[in-house]
Design a protein around this motif. Sequence first.
Motif, short mmCIF file in Angstrom:
data_model
loop_
_atom_site.label_atom_id
_atom_site.label_comp_id
_atom_site.label_asym_id
_atom_site.label_seq_id
_atom_site.Cartn_x
_atom_site.Cartn_y
_atom_site.Cartn_z
N ARG A 1 -4.45 -6.96 0.09
CA ARG A 1 -4.63 -6.23 -1.03
C ARG A 1 -5.65 -6.22 -1.69
O ARG A 1 -6.64 -6.48 -1.11
CB ARG A 1 -4.24 -7.54 -2.16
N LYS B 1 -1.53 -3.88 2.83
CA LYS B 1 0.15 -4.11 2.25
C LYS B 1 0.03 -3.38 0.96
O LYS B 1 1.10 -3.14 0.09
CB LYS B 1 1.05 -5.65 2.39
N LEU B 2 -1.16 -3.96 -0.02
CA LEU B 2 -1.07 -3.14 -1.45
C LEU B 2 -2.76 -3.23 -2.12
O LEU B 2 -3.04 -3.13 -2.35
CB LEU B 2 -0.46 -4.49 -2.74
N SER C 1 -4.34 6.33 1.94
CA SER C 1 -3.16 6.77 1.55
C SER C 1 -2.10 6.09 2.83
O SER C 1 -0.78 6.47 2.48
CB SER C 1 -3.17 8.38 2.26
N SER C 2 -2.73 5.19 3.78
CA SER C 2 -1.67 4.82 4.84
C SER C 2 -1.56 3.28 4.47
O SER C 2 -1.10 2.37 4.71
CB SER C 2 -2.25 4.85 5.89
N SER C 3 -2.18 2.62 2.82
CA SER C 3 -1.67 1.67 2.49
C SER C 3 -0.09 1.24 1.80
O SER C 3 0.24 2.74 2.02
CB SER C 3 -2.24 1.43 1.12
N GLY C 4 0.81 -0.11 2.40
CA GLY C 4 1.98 0.45 1.79
C GLY C 4 2.30 0.19 0.56
O GLY C 4 2.74 1.16 0.57
N THR C 5 2.36 -0.26 -0.70
CA THR C 5 2.67 -0.33 -1.78
C THR C 5 0.92 0.62 -2.72
O THR C 5 0.82 -0.18 -2.29
CB THR C 5 2.92 -1.28 -2.46
N ILE C 6 1.64 1.49 -2.92
CA ILE C 6 -0.14 2.39 -3.83
C ILE C 6 0.95 1.96 -5.33
O ILE C 6 1.45 2.18 -5.91
CB ILE C 6 0.12 3.59 -3.60
#
Lengths: 268, 328
Positions: B204, B260-261, B278-283
């Motif tokens: 995170r 992930k976050l 931009s490759s993060s899980g949830t933005i």
Amino acid sequence: MGMNIVVCVKSTPSSVNVPVDAATGQPKTAGTPTAINPYDEFAVEEAVRLKERIPGSTATVLTLGPDGAADVLREAIARGCDGGVHVSGPEFDGGDSYSTSLALCAALKKLHAEKPLSLVLFGKNTNDGCSGVVGAETAAWLDWPEVSSVKKIEAVDESSVTVHRAMEDGTDVLKLSLPACLATVKEINEPRLPSLKGKMAAKKAVFPKWAAADLGLTAAQVGASGAAAKIVKAAGQPPRPAGLTVAGASAAEKAKKLVDILFERKLI
Amino acid sequence: MANKGILIVAVSQRASLPPATFELVTAGRRLADTLKEPLAAVVLSEKAAALAEDLAACGVDKVYAVEHPSLANFIGPVHAQAAAAVALKEGFGKVLLVSNVAGRALAGQLAVRLKAGLAADVCEILPDGKVLRPYFSGNLIASVEFKSPVAVMALAPMSFPRAEAGAAKGTVVPVAFDPGSPKIQFVSYQPEAANEIDLGGAERIVSGGRGLQSEEGFKPLRALAQLLGAAVGASRAAVDSGWIAYRSQVGLTGRSVRPKLYIAVGISGQIQHLAGMSSSGTIVAINTDKDCPLMQMASIAVVADYNEFIPLVIDEVKKRKGSTAVAA
């Protein structure tokens, strides 16, 4: 006693927002304006600062690239470098970090034979290829010590250089014997703008142009033929799924909703 | 003899293995199963024998432990000499490293010694042996094919799940090492402020930008990050304004992250920043400007003033955590 410093730079697209050619699967860069790779600006500045710090030193800029790449040599001279060398020829096209670093190594050896080098500086990575390994690979070919992620050059003398390396969890201090290669990061300095005097010098500058044969290399060793890896296809980033907007009458309501979602999705 | 087998090169940092090393085990195991080849690792450390047991416990078939005081801190050519000796002797075909400061430099050194093609920041390994990696500062994804018998891949942290102990335990083989007289001497190490989570391996991240308006603005973000067990990141604008150290910068001239976050507070989302996250899980984007690029690309967008909003989020999380604790 002065030191001879070489800084390796690359001419890259000034914007990395380039489309992919559907037919070839490669980035469409033809006609895109080019400039000195932004990360290399810090290496150029550091070379010039070292030259200014140690009387009798020289800073030479080295690039490998097509005819137009000579512009980045001029740019580096405008920023204070003394001279440049252009490694160029169709045989270098399509190189990867392996064949490019071999060619840079050969050019550096040639320069080293003319007048002994002390330091070779690189940027962190390029904004197009992004591999960030050419400094380490060039040093390995040369069998010279190398440190990447250098954020400060603390002390230099005739036989050694002491540097600070930015690690994920702090700073390492390392002492290298010369000649050595260093790959710099942005934190190392704030690059200056070209001076008027520098621009005049850049205009008049003439660069030796070295082909593979001038470096004692065959066409098979460089460019695409000498490459050990090949980019077969490039594509845009996959689109992200559509998002949602957290609505609410008050900030408190929105905060509650947001935290609800994050807990539901097990993100916190 | 054809090159065969997968070799994980594990470099210890401050006497322990970075968590991303265990991501290499997952990637390596998948490759090994696909190719029906053995999975090995070489641990380079002053405590290699002990650390090698951890990798063997995660199902690495054979772990070479190169234990030597000269390997306590990362020295590119020294580590490369040790790793290359194992790789060449056994003729491994694929060499995996973590794409961090040490791993990337080591990958470069090894590529030359092993006459190998190299791909850094690999985020995916395809079944046909090609790998995917960011290109043009992350605007594009390149598919890389290796032409050499040996392939060196530095894997972007957080791209693969971390392997855990429990699989069939492998064997540990000690390897002798003589570094000779290295041309690089380690002088000292200055740690970062304690209890700071590193961006690269963070699950995170709470990140702040120009919208925070001052160094003070990072205070509520740090409080939220601490509560969530998150690392603190920043946009270039915030770093250039001197509100936070460069090491926290996410984006083109900073770090690439894939948590992930990712919670972006007061960050408009210039392309340079997007390239790094931009490759993060949830933005999650929190901003007063609903039309800025980051709000447009976010998984969850909240139009709010961070000054008022972040403390409210902190209160909500505390309430929830409190009730969970009671329920448990």
